[in-house]
Structure formats: structure tokens, C-alpha cells
Write a protein that holds these residues in place. Structure first.
Motif, PDB file in Angstrom:
ATOM      1  N   ARG A  49      33.026  35.949  97.949  1.00  0.00           N
ATOM      2  CA  ARG A  49      32.007  36.010  99.464  1.00  0.00           C
ATOM      3  C   ARG A  49      30.427  36.281  98.234  1.00  0.00           C
ATOM      4  N   LEU A  50      30.953  37.424  97.600  1.00  0.00           N
ATOM      5  CA  LEU A  50      29.581  37.955  96.800  1.00  0.00           C
ATOM      6  C   LEU A  50      29.307  36.643  95.189  1.00  0.00           C
ATOM      7  N   GLY A  51      30.194  35.966  95.033  1.00  0.00           N
ATOM      8  CA  GLY A  51      29.950  34.843  94.154  1.00  0.00           C
ATOM      9  C   GLY A  51      28.916  33.956  95.267  1.00  0.00           C
ATOM     10  N   ALA A  52      28.612  34.196  96.412  1.00  0.00           N
ATOM     11  CA  ALA A  52      28.343  32.877  97.237  1.00  0.00           C
ATOM     12  C   ALA A  52      26.881  34.010  97.711  1.00  0.00           C
ATOM     13  N   LEU A  53      26.869  35.032  97.053  1.00  0.00           N
ATOM     14  CA  LEU A  53      25.596  36.301  97.581  1.00  0.00           C
ATOM     15  C   LEU A  53      24.769  35.454  96.556  1.00  0.00           C
ATOM     16  N   CYS A  54      25.207  36.309  95.353  1.00  0.00           N
ATOM     17  CA  CYS A  54      24.853  36.109  94.262  1.00  0.00           C
ATOM     18  C   CYS A  54      24.372  34.507  93.649  1.00  0.00           C
TER      19      CYS A  54
END
Length: 179
Positions: free
Chosen positions: A118-123
């Protein structure tokens, strides 16, 4: 407007959602548990109101919560708290993962990996060039897990810190708030 869904459900039934200021107290509790895990139980001084203020819209601070079904409804299983940074070399913002914590009884369910997804998607959606964090030297299980993600330690850098009285001594006299 974020294109990432407000709630993501993993294949194992764990739900990830963005924390709101109303989640301040549960975040404070998770931070206290993390401090205990990291052998510094007295270091966590933040309270729920601190996190409620920090999570106000536009603050550059975010937190994902993992929830599972418990005996009395949704139960928080962990958190990933982050804030934005800026790389002068890239000329772009990045994300600093300040704390990732999964309660012991919920580990080995893919929650940490889901947080990173999820953090990768936000980045990606925000155009951030980096996702960075630090790990205690003695936490070798975490080191091994992060390597499975493709992460690498930045061994040529040493973290330095000023805080407390040492930080206060830097402020020229007459420049303190209220002086």
C-alpha cells in the motif's frame, strides 16, 4: 484526491485503511507497544491528542491501520506511520516510514508485506522517488524480511541526532518561544 482505495482487504482478510485524527489513541497505544518491543518502554511520551493533531489533513503525515475481525468486531492489528521527505538529489518528495508495527498475535499473516504494498502504491501515485526507514541493528528478523522486499541497508550513512537539552542549547538566547 487519492486514487488509492480507502480500504484494502488482503487475501487473508486483513483490512488496511488510512487512519484519521479519531484514531489518535489507538495509534498512541501501538506506539507504546512498539517502544516496549524495542526495549525503550519509557521513551514513548506521545499521547492520543498528539497523533490526532499530527494526522490533520495537509500535515504530510499519514498512517495506515491494519484491522482484523475480533470477538467484539474490528480489532487493530498494526500500523505503518509515515511522513513526507524531500530529496535534493532527485528533486522530488519521498516517504519516510517512521514506524511499522504489527502486534505479536497478528504476525505472520502478511500484514507487513501488505503495508509495504500500500505504501508503494501511495509513493507511485504521488510521484515520490523514495521509501525509506531505519531498523535497529539487533532486529535481524526485520532485516531478513526487508531484504525479501528488495530493500538494502544504506551502510555508508550514520544517523545523528540532537534532542533535549543539546537541541535547546543550539537556540540563540532571546529566540526561544515566549522570550
Amino acid at each position: 484526491m487519492s486514487t488509492t482505495e480507502d480500504v484494502t482487504t488482503t487475501p487473508t482478510g486483513v483490512r488496511l485503511r488510512e487512519a484519521t485524527p479519531a484514531d489518535g489513541e489507538v495509534i498512541a497505544q501501538l506506539v507504546r507497544e512498539l517502544a516496549e518491543h524495542e526495549r525503550e518502554p519509557l521513551a514513548a511520551a506521545a499521547v492520543g491528542d498528539d497523533f490526532a493533531r499530527a494526522l490533520e489533513p495537509g500535515s504530510g503525515i499519514g498512517c495506515l491501520l491494519a484491522e482484523v475481525d475480533g470477538a467484539t468486531g474490528a480489532e487493530v492489528a498494526g500500523m505503518a506511520l509515515w511522513y513526507t521527505t524531500f530529496s535534493t538529489w532527485q528533486g522530488r518528495r519521498g516517504m519516510w516510514l517512521e514506524d511499522l508495527y504489527v502486534r505479536p498475535e497478528h504476525r505472520r499473516r502478511g500484514i507487513a508485506r501488505s503495508f509495504f504494498g500500500r505504501l508503494g502504491a501511495l509513493c507511485a501515485e504521488r510521484g515520490y522517488g523514495r521509501l525509506e526507514w531505519w531498523v535497529l541493528d539487533w532486529n535481524t528478523p526485520a532485516h531478513a524480511f526487508y531484504r525479501t522486499l528488495g530493500a538494502a541497508p544504506q551502510e555508508e550513512w550514520t544517523v545523528w541526532r540532537l534532542d533535549g537539552e543539546d537541541l535547546a542549547r543550539l537556540v540563540p538566547q532571546g529566540h526561544l518561544p515566549g522570550s
